[in-house]
Motif scaffolding. Structure first.
Motif, short mmCIF file in Angstrom:
data_model
loop_
_atom_site.label_atom_id
_atom_site.label_comp_id
_atom_site.label_asym_id
_atom_site.label_seq_id
_atom_site.Cartn_x
_atom_site.Cartn_y
_atom_site.Cartn_z
N SER A 17 14.97 -28.21 -31.14
CA SER A 17 14.08 -29.17 -30.81
C SER A 17 13.54 -29.26 -29.35
O SER A 17 12.73 -29.60 -28.72
N LEU A 18 14.06 -28.12 -28.58
CA LEU A 18 13.39 -27.86 -27.27
C LEU A 18 12.56 -26.67 -27.14
O LEU A 18 12.34 -25.95 -26.28
N SER A 56 13.16 -27.16 -21.18
CA SER A 56 13.27 -28.00 -20.04
C SER A 56 14.33 -28.92 -20.28
O SER A 56 14.78 -29.42 -21.34
N PHE A 57 14.96 -29.39 -18.95
CA PHE A 57 15.81 -30.52 -18.99
C PHE A 57 15.17 -31.80 -19.25
O PHE A 57 15.97 -32.74 -20.30
N THR A 58 13.93 -31.87 -19.02
CA THR A 58 13.19 -33.33 -19.43
C THR A 58 12.91 -33.45 -20.92
O THR A 58 13.27 -34.42 -21.58
N ALA A 59 12.67 -32.12 -21.62
CA ALA A 59 12.63 -32.19 -23.17
C ALA A 59 13.89 -32.69 -23.69
O ALA A 59 14.02 -33.33 -24.73
N LEU A 64 17.54 -36.48 -26.61
CA LEU A 64 18.82 -37.27 -26.77
C LEU A 64 18.60 -38.84 -26.63
O LEU A 64 19.17 -39.48 -27.37
N ALA A 65 17.52 -39.14 -25.83
CA ALA A 65 17.14 -40.59 -25.84
C ALA A 65 16.79 -41.20 -26.97
O ALA A 65 16.83 -42.40 -27.62
N ALA A 66 16.08 -39.99 -27.80
CA ALA A 66 15.66 -40.48 -29.22
C ALA A 66 16.60 -40.45 -30.36
O ALA A 66 16.30 -40.97 -31.64
N LEU A 67 17.70 -39.87 -30.14
CA LEU A 67 18.53 -39.50 -31.20
C LEU A 67 19.46 -40.83 -31.58
O LEU A 67 20.10 -41.60 -30.61
N LEU A 76 20.90 -39.08 -39.40
CA LEU A 76 20.40 -38.78 -37.92
C LEU A 76 19.01 -39.08 -37.98
O LEU A 76 18.05 -38.84 -38.53
N ARG A 77 18.57 -40.07 -36.85
CA ARG A 77 17.50 -40.80 -36.82
C ARG A 77 16.75 -40.33 -35.54
O ARG A 77 17.57 -40.59 -34.51
N LEU A 78 15.65 -40.07 -35.42
CA LEU A 78 14.86 -39.99 -34.42
C LEU A 78 14.06 -41.23 -34.21
O LEU A 78 13.17 -41.35 -35.01
N SER A 79 13.99 -41.86 -32.99
CA SER A 79 13.16 -43.13 -32.83
C SER A 79 12.21 -42.74 -31.66
O SER A 79 12.65 -42.41 -30.72
#
Length: 101
Positions: A17-18, A56-59, A64-67, A76-79
């Motif tokens: 995902s990065l 990138s660390f931002t990505a 992680l915030a979306a997981l 496993l949900r991405l929101s």
């Protein structure tokens, strides 16, 4: 420099995902190419020659915030993000390319 310890399997999921290209001003997420301990490391300028740049660390923060784990860890949900899966075939209706053997 911060260090984040993640098992290789979990790191592999994050790696996929990065794919966001990191600019020169962004912190980078790096991982050692060899060895038993393969910690993710955040570096300010560039990865060392013995490391691979994951993105990138931002990505990573956004991922992680979306997981979210749901259904007792079975889902496993991405929101709040758009997800694009690319097969590599070059055609939308084509079958995914087989991994190299």
């Amino acid at each position: 420099m911060a260090s984040l310890r993640i098992r290789p399997v979990a790191a592999l999921g994050a790696v996929v995902s990065l794919a966001t290209a990191a600019s020169a001003a962004e912190d980078l997420v790096c991982i050692r190419q060899r060895g038993k301990a393969r910690n993710l490391v955040v570096r300010a300028d560039r990865c060392r020659p013995t490391e691979i740049q994951l993105g990138s660390f931002t990505a990573l923060q956004k991922l992680l915030a979306a997981l979210e784990l749901a259904d007792e860890g079975k889902t496993l949900r991405l929101s709040s993000v758009n997800l694009q899966v690319v097969s590599g075939s070059g055609s939308t209706p084509a079958r995914p390319t087989a991994p190299a053997t």
